[in-house]
Design a protein around this motif. Structure first.
Motif, PDB file in Angstrom:
ATOM      1  N   ASP A 134       0.800  -1.226   0.000  1.00 51.64           N
ATOM      2  CA  ASP A 134       0.000   0.000   0.000  1.00 51.64           C
ATOM      3  C   ASP A 134       0.837   1.282   0.000  1.00 51.64           C
ATOM      4  O   ASP A 134       0.300   2.366  -0.233  1.00 51.64           O
ATOM      5  N   GLY A 135       2.128   1.184   0.280  1.00 49.83           N
ATOM      6  CA  GLY A 135       2.953   2.377   0.432  1.00 49.83           C
ATOM      7  C   GLY A 135       3.837   2.650  -0.761  1.00 49.83           C
ATOM      8  O   GLY A 135       3.554   2.231  -1.894  1.00 49.83           O
ATOM      9  N   ASP A 136       4.948   3.326  -0.482  1.00 55.24           N
ATOM     10  CA  ASP A 136       5.869   3.685  -1.559  1.00 55.24           C
ATOM     11  C   ASP A 136       6.469   2.460  -2.234  1.00 55.24           C
ATOM     12  O   ASP A 136       6.837   2.517  -3.409  1.00 55.24           O
ATOM     13  N   GLY A 137       6.575   1.361  -1.497  1.00 57.42           N
ATOM     14  CA  GLY A 137       7.099   0.144  -2.108  1.00 57.42           C
ATOM     15  C   GLY A 137       6.215  -0.352  -3.232  1.00 57.42           C
ATOM     16  O   GLY A 137       6.701  -0.804  -4.276  1.00 57.42           O
ATOM     17  N   ALA A 138       4.909  -0.275  -3.041  1.00 54.75           N
ATOM     18  CA  ALA A 138       3.975  -0.694  -4.092  1.00 54.75           C
ATOM     19  C   ALA A 138       4.163   0.173  -5.334  1.00 54.75           C
ATOM     20  O   ALA A 138       4.194  -0.336  -6.471  1.00 54.75           O
ATOM     21  N   ARG A 139       4.298   1.481  -5.129  1.00 53.17           N
ATOM     22  CA  ARG A 139       4.492   2.377  -6.271  1.00 53.17           C
ATOM     23  C   ARG A 139       5.840   2.149  -6.944  1.00 53.17           C
ATOM     24  O   ARG A 139       5.956   2.224  -8.179  1.00 53.17           O
ATOM     25  N   LEU A 140       6.848   1.823  -6.126  1.00 53.59           N
ATOM     26  CA  LEU A 140       8.161   1.533  -6.683  1.00 53.59           C
ATOM     27  C   LEU A 140       8.138   0.276  -7.542  1.00 53.59           C
ATOM     28  O   LEU A 140       8.657   0.262  -8.669  1.00 53.59           O
ATOM     29  N   LEU A 141       7.542  -0.789  -7.029  1.00 53.50           N
ATOM     30  CA  LEU A 141       7.484  -2.044  -7.786  1.00 53.50           C
ATOM     31  C   LEU A 141       6.668  -1.881  -9.061  1.00 53.50           C
ATOM     32  O   LEU A 141       7.033  -2.409 -10.122  1.00 53.50           O
ATOM     33  N   GLU A 142       5.559  -1.149  -8.979  1.00 55.95           N
ATOM     34  CA  GLU A 142       4.742  -0.908 -10.175  1.00 55.95           C
ATOM     35  C   GLU A 142       5.518  -0.102 -11.205  1.00 55.95           C
ATOM     36  O   GLU A 142       5.477  -0.387 -12.409  1.00 55.95           O
ATOM     37  N   TRP A 143       6.242   0.933 -10.735  1.00 54.45           N
ATOM     38  CA  TRP A 143       7.049   1.740 -11.655  1.00 54.45           C
ATOM     39  C   TRP A 143       8.133   0.895 -12.315  1.00 54.45           C
ATOM     40  O   TRP A 143       8.382   1.025 -13.535  1.00 54.45           O
ATOM     41  N   ALA A 144       8.795   0.040 -11.541  1.00 62.58           N
ATOM     42  CA  ALA A 144       9.868  -0.787 -12.085  1.00 62.58           C
ATOM     43  C   ALA A 144       9.358  -1.705 -13.189  1.00 62.58           C
ATOM     44  O   ALA A 144      10.013  -1.886 -14.226  1.00 62.58           O
TER      45      ALA A 144
END
Length: 385
Positions: A134-144
């Motif tokens: 739910d946090g920045d990690g989710a956005r990071l993985l999606e961006w990657a």
């Protein structure tokens, strides 16, 4: 899914949404002396039929040495069919921008434009899971994934089984790396859950963290005859369907067994099953009524003592004479943060809260006290971190 062996390569297995991987993966956390050492172990990995390499920024110079080694081997025309598959990892808790920079730095050190796998390195706590889902990690993985820098995302975990089960059930990850061991099969149902969901599963350090099986006690070696303990452990995990087993090599010789078992696929033979049954029976005989069956009914402990894990070490110390391994693991407690247990047997206040819950009527406080007496020793340095 398992494919037929390629000529001179060995069996490869499905691994999440990515290309198929060899039965063994080279872990690069032990080849940290210099580039020449890394070149030697990667060359041996290729000779052993390995096509999957696992690394991380947290492993010091591993990514840099690995990138340099792959460049040198490429100049020599050495690469597996289909090319090398590389998985690296990022620690949880990074902001989106920090994560982007960390991934770019990882690719730069490796000298590669793309990772086949990117894992959360140590999804061990509730806040780690929240970060990844739910946090920045989710956005990071999606961006990657969206940027094309990464083929699939996963996680490694040293955390509690309930947390791992929830991470698997989110459907957000395509692979996971778990501690799966012959002498500690508690996480095997989680691995089967992940495999059933179409995820790839890598066994973390089935040799060293599995009981120092590369250098077993004479008693354990006798218990596993006619197989070496590590070979039997590998077959136990491969027969269960685990996608790939990590081998952390610091010399080419560390990959000899993996090379000999590159096509050791399929169900356990009757003789192997007999050996596994005998191994369990001998442990039970030696521990008698004091054997902890690892049912976990004793939990939760009011003092947060990890009773099953501590008594598992006692099982291995008394059941198979694994003195060095059990002392090392016990004396790491409280020194590795969320990567390992934080309370040892001295935390037991003999409140007796666990006693009525134990279906085997173990004298748990007494066994914990004995465990501390058996295993307490001078702390030893961790491999990394």
């Amino acid at each position: 899914m398992t494919t037929e062996p390629l000529a001179g390569v060995g069996v490869r297995r499905a691994f999440g949404a990515g290309p198929e991987v060899s039965l063994f993966t080279l872990g690069t956390m032990r080849a940290l002396k210099d580039r020449e050492q890394m070149v030697a172990v990667v060359r041996a990995a290729h000779a052993a039929g390995i096509n999957h390499l696992e690394t991380a920024p947290a492993y010091g110079p591993a990514e840099t040495f690995l990138g340099q080694s792959l460049d040198q081997l490429a100049r020599e025309g050495i690469a597996p069919e289909g090319g090398w598959l590389i998985t690296s990892k990022l620690l949880p808790g990074l902001s989106l921008e920090q994560g982007k920079r960390a991934l770019s730095a990882c690719l730069e050190r490796l000298g590669r434009p793309f990772l086949h796998g990117l894992a959360v390195h140590g999804l061990n706590r509730e806040d780690h899971l929240h970060w990844a889902i739910d946090g920045d990690g989710a956005r990071l993985l999606e961006w990657a994934l969206r940027s094309g820098l990464v083929g699939q995302v996963g996680f490694s975990s040293h955390g509690p089984n309930s947390l791992i089960a929830r991470a698997i059930s989110t459907g957000r990850f395509q692979f996971c790396s778990l501690h799966l061991h012959l002498l500690d099969p508690a996480r095997l149902p989680l691995a089967l859950q992940a495999l059933g969901a179409g995820m790839g599963v890598m066994a973390i350090s089935p040799a060293d963290k599995g009981g120092r099986l590369q250098a077993p006690s004479s008693l354990l070696r006798a218990d596993c005859q006619p197989w070496e303990p590590l070979a039997l452990a590998y077959r136990y995990l491969l027969a269960a369907g685990i996608s790939t087993l990590m081998v952390g090599a610091n010399s080419p010789a560390d990959l000899n067994l993996a090379a000999s078992m590159a096509s050791s696929d399929g169900a356990l033979t009757p003789a192997e099953q007999t050996a596994l049954t005998r191994l369990e029976r001998l442990r039970q005989q030696r521990l008698g009524e004091t054997l902890c069956h690892q049912c976990r009914a004793c939990l939760p402990c009011p003092q947060e003592v990890p009773i099953p894990e501590l008594l598992r070490l006692r099982n291995l110390r008394l059941g198979h004479h694994l003195k060095e391994f059990t002392e090392e693991r016990y004396n790491l407690i409280g020194r590795a943060g969320h990567w390992w247990e934080e309370v040892n047997a001295e935390g037991c206040e003999t409140c007796g809260d666990c006693l009525p819950r134990c279906p085997h009527q173990l004298a748990i406080p007494d066994l914990l006290a004995e465990t501390h007496q058996l295993l307490a020793a001078a702390p030893r340095r961790r491999l990394w971190g």
